[in-house]
Structure formats: C-alpha cells, structure tokens
Design a protein around this motif. Structure first.
Motif, PDB file in Angstrom:
ATOM      1  N   LYS A 116       1.206  -0.721   0.008  1.00 53.09           N
ATOM      2  CA  LYS A 116       0.103   0.010   0.043  1.00 53.09           C
ATOM      3  C   LYS A 116       0.746   1.037  -0.184  1.00 53.09           C
ATOM      4  N   LYS A 117       0.381   1.967  -0.760  1.00 52.45           N
ATOM      5  CA  LYS A 117       0.996   3.591  -0.340  1.00 52.45           C
ATOM      6  C   LYS A 117       1.761   4.174   1.176  1.00 52.45           C
ATOM      7  N   CYS A 118       0.964   3.781   2.459  1.00 58.16           N
ATOM      8  CA  CYS A 118       1.377   4.537   3.092  1.00 58.16           C
ATOM      9  C   CYS A 118       2.290   3.272   3.779  1.00 58.16           C
ATOM     10  N   GLN A 119       3.078   4.368   4.838  1.00 56.95           N
ATOM     11  CA  GLN A 119       4.320   3.756   5.552  1.00 56.95           C
ATOM     12  C   GLN A 119       4.696   3.247   6.716  1.00 56.95           C
ATOM     13  N   VAL A 120       5.212   2.268   7.731  1.00 52.20           N
ATOM     14  CA  VAL A 120       5.418   2.548   9.073  1.00 52.20           C
ATOM     15  C   VAL A 120       6.623   2.524   9.168  1.00 52.20           C
ATOM     16  N   TYR A 121       7.235   3.434   9.565  1.00 51.14           N
ATOM     17  CA  TYR A 121       8.554   3.810  10.311  1.00 51.14           C
ATOM     18  C   TYR A 121       8.114   3.606  12.033  1.00 51.14           C
ATOM     19  N   VAL A 122       9.374   3.058  11.954  1.00 52.09           N
ATOM     20  CA  VAL A 122      10.327   2.870  13.836  1.00 52.09           C
ATOM     21  C   VAL A 122      11.202   3.762  14.394  1.00 52.09           C
ATOM     22  N   ALA A 123      11.361   4.278  15.907  1.00 51.40           N
ATOM     23  CA  ALA A 123      12.762   5.459  16.203  1.00 51.40           C
ATOM     24  C   ALA A 123      13.316   4.331  16.505  1.00 51.40           C
ATOM     25  N   PRO A 124      14.914   4.828  15.616  1.00 52.96           N
ATOM     26  CA  PRO A 124      14.959   5.929  15.721  1.00 52.96           C
ATOM     27  C   PRO A 124      15.119   7.050  14.798  1.00 52.96           C
ATOM     28  N   PHE A 125      13.546   7.724  14.235  1.00 53.22           N
ATOM     29  CA  PHE A 125      12.999   8.331  13.319  1.00 53.22           C
ATOM     30  C   PHE A 125      12.335   9.700  13.225  1.00 53.22           C
ATOM     31  N   ASP A 126      13.317  10.720  12.591  1.00 50.35           N
ATOM     32  CA  ASP A 126      13.027  11.999  13.320  1.00 50.35           C
ATOM     33  C   ASP A 126      12.262  12.550  12.172  1.00 50.35           C
ATOM     34  N   VAL A 127      10.698  12.893  12.607  1.00 48.66           N
ATOM     35  CA  VAL A 127       9.870  13.613  12.339  1.00 48.66           C
ATOM     36  C   VAL A 127      10.002  14.992  12.640  1.00 48.66           C
ATOM     37  N   CYS A 152       6.132   5.588  13.862  1.00 44.70           N
ATOM     38  CA  CYS A 152       5.058   6.084  13.047  1.00 44.70           C
ATOM     39  C   CYS A 152       4.297   6.294  12.066  1.00 44.70           C
ATOM     40  N   VAL A 153       2.917   6.226  11.342  1.00 48.17           N
ATOM     41  CA  VAL A 153       2.586   5.875   9.298  1.00 48.17           C
ATOM     42  C   VAL A 153       2.444   7.057   8.941  1.00 48.17           C
ATOM     43  N   ILE A 154       3.742   7.272   7.690  1.00 43.90           N
ATOM     44  CA  ILE A 154       2.770   8.707   6.647  1.00 43.90           C
ATOM     45  C   ILE A 154       2.601   8.149   5.331  1.00 43.90           C
ATOM     46  N   CYS A 155       1.449   8.234   4.875  1.00 41.28           N
ATOM     47  CA  CYS A 155       0.485   7.687   3.708  1.00 41.28           C
ATOM     48  C   CYS A 155       1.080   8.889   2.560  1.00 41.28           C
ATOM     49  N   ASP A 156       1.757  10.603   2.908  1.00 40.00           N
ATOM     50  CA  ASP A 156       1.772  11.109   1.693  1.00 40.00           C
ATOM     51  C   ASP A 156       3.533  10.867   1.152  1.00 40.00           C
ATOM     52  N   PRO A 157       4.197  10.070   0.183  1.00 37.57           N
ATOM     53  CA  PRO A 157       5.427   9.965  -0.294  1.00 37.57           C
ATOM     54  C   PRO A 157       6.422  11.160   0.085  1.00 37.57           C
ATOM     55  N   GLU A 158       5.182  12.380  -0.170  1.00 42.31           N
ATOM     56  CA  GLU A 158       5.992  13.928  -0.435  1.00 42.31           C
ATOM     57  C   GLU A 158       6.543  13.802   0.802  1.00 42.31           C
ATOM     58  N   LYS A 159       6.380  13.800   1.782  1.00 40.70           N
ATOM     59  CA  LYS A 159       6.691  14.239   3.316  1.00 40.70           C
ATOM     60  C   LYS A 159       7.955  13.018   3.803  1.00 40.70           C
ATOM     61  N   LEU A 160       8.174  12.673   2.890  1.00 44.11           N
ATOM     62  CA  LEU A 160       9.430  11.665   3.500  1.00 44.11           C
ATOM     63  C   LEU A 160      10.881  11.550   2.695  1.00 44.11           C
ATOM     64  N   ASP A 161      11.920  11.961   2.824  1.00 41.55           N
ATOM     65  CA  ASP A 161      13.003  12.227   1.879  1.00 41.55           C
ATOM     66  C   ASP A 161      13.759  11.276   3.097  1.00 41.55           C
ATOM     67  N   ASP A 162      15.877  11.818   2.763  1.00 37.94           N
ATOM     68  CA  ASP A 162      16.453  10.383   3.121  1.00 37.94           C
ATOM     69  C   ASP A 162      16.639  10.774   4.558  1.00 37.94           C
ATOM     70  N   ARG A 163      16.813  11.749   5.606  1.00 41.20           N
ATOM     71  CA  ARG A 163      16.406  12.496   7.573  1.00 41.20           C
ATOM     72  C   ARG A 163      15.702  12.235   7.815  1.00 41.20           C
ATOM     73  N   GLY A 164      14.249  11.119   7.272  1.00 36.01           N
ATOM     74  CA  GLY A 164      12.991  11.334   7.827  1.00 36.01           C
ATOM     75  C   GLY A 164      11.707  11.784   7.212  1.00 36.01           C
ATOM     76  N   CYS A 165      10.827  12.569   7.884  1.00 41.46           N
ATOM     77  CA  CYS A 165       9.689  12.238   7.613  1.00 41.46           C
ATOM     78  C   CYS A 165       9.641  14.572   7.868  1.00 41.46           C
ATOM     79  N   ILE A 166       9.352  15.111   6.770  1.00 44.50           N
ATOM     80  CA  ILE A 166       9.009  16.713   7.366  1.00 44.50           C
ATOM     81  C   ILE A 166       7.719  16.603   6.334  1.00 44.50           C
ATOM     82  N   GLY A 167       6.959  16.954   8.680  1.00 42.17           N
ATOM     83  CA  GLY A 167       5.365  17.504   7.983  1.00 42.17           C
ATOM     84  C   GLY A 167       4.967  15.791   8.966  1.00 42.17           C
TER      85      GLY A 167
END
Length: 202
Positions: free
Chosen positions: A70-81, A102-117
């Motif tokens: 699915k489009k949404c992705q799950v991440y676990v700590a350590p993971f910067d938001v 955390c679960v992020i469903c907008d891939p535009e919020k993901l980058d190499d350093r984690g999630c922005i937004g």
C-alpha cells in the motif's frame, strides 16, 4: 539577557536558548534528544524496558504486514519527524521528535532524513520516564500540526487511548483495553484486537 554559562556545539546548554533542526544535526549526545518549540527534551539514557520493546515491535509488525503493497509506510524509532511552520529550512524548524511508531501516507513528506510534516498516525508507548512529555508537550505538538490520529499505549496497564483529530482539535476515545477491538481512522481498515494483542505482553 545572555547566559554566562559555557557550552559547545556538541553539548548545548539545555536550560537556555532556543534551538533548531540545524543545531540538532550537530549534537553528539549519548541519549536520544527531541526538540519541542526549540527546547531540548532528553529521553532516558538507558534502553527502554523489555515490555516497551515487545509492544513496539508487535504493533509495528502488524502495521507493516497490513500496509505491505500500500501507499502508506510505517517507521519505528529512531526516526526523525520534523514539523515545519513557515519554512522547511533546517534552521527554521524548531520541532523534531522521534515517535515510537509512525505511519506516513504522503510519500512527498519522506526524505533521506525522515519525515517532514505530520504523519497520519503516531503511536507512543509510555514508560515511567516519558509520560509527562507524551501526555502534554507531544499532545499539543501533534494536535497543532495536524497529526490525524495519536495512540498512547500503556504497556503495564495494557490499555490504549486514542486521540482523533476533528476540526483541528483532538477528541479522545474512552480508555480501551482487553476485550475491545479498535479500528484506525487514519489507516483505513487497520484493526487491533486488544485481547489478542496484549495476550502475551508481560
């Protein structure tokens, strides 16, 4: 008024100053730190309790299995938001946290350093040293920045509280425990049978 205390780039003065994500990237702490409104919050230097880790890996694995393909992705700590306000520039971001899951469903919020937004779903697992931060500071942060759903799990009590964002404000669930089956609003179709989930958590 400036403090006369001495501090280095790698060891900031926690009592004074407002810091940004740009500062955060330069630090070399032994423990995990987070920024909320530019203030430093240190997590416990010791590793989380075994029960914390068991709950974390169990719920993360359930989310991962459910979201596979699915489009949404799950991440676990350590993971910067990172939570930007007016700008996504590092030196203008003053809120950086590491949620347990955390679960992020907008891939535009993901980058190499984690999630922005704002992630769609954040799960925090309480431990004796972090309850105040999770229940007060992070609640306000997540609500303000539009995290759609915020789960707080108390492993020792084997219960779950869910805050769902409605018209910009969090609406709490009742306290959920064994016998309840919960369904996520933010992650459509994801259900958790708490009797089964907590069955081997001890």
């Amino acid at each position: 008024m400036e403090s006369d205390k001495q501090h280095t780039v790698n060891e900031p003065d926690i009592e004074y100053g407002v810091y940004s994500y740009a500062d955060y990237l330069t630090w070399q702490f032994d423990e995990v730190v987070e920024l909320i409104k530019g203030k430093i919050f240190k997590k416990a230097a010791a590793a989380p309790k075994r029960i914390h880790q068991k709950v974390s890996i169990k719920i993360a694995s359930k989310l991962y299995t459910f979201l596979e393909g699915k489009k949404c992705q799950v991440y676990v700590a350590p993971f910067d938001v990172r939570f930007p306000k007016e700008s996504k520039e590092d030196h203008k971001i003053h809120d950086v946290v590491q949620p347990d899951i955390c679960v992020i469903c907008d891939p535009e919020k993901l980058d190499d350093r984690g999630c922005i937004g704002a992630p769609d779903l954040i799960v925090e697992i309480l431990s004796p040293g972090n309850s105040k931060t999770e229940l007060k500071h992070k609640y306000e942060l997540y609500e303000t920045h539009g995290v759609r759903e915020y789960w707080i799990i108390h492993p020792e009590n084997q219960d779950l509280l869910i805050y769902t964002l409605v018209d910009g404000k969090y609406v709490p669930s009742c306290l959920l425990t064994s016998g309840d089956v919960v369904e996520s609003v933010a992650v459509k179709g994801f259900k958790l049978d708490l009797e089964e989930f907590f069955g081997d958590i001890e």
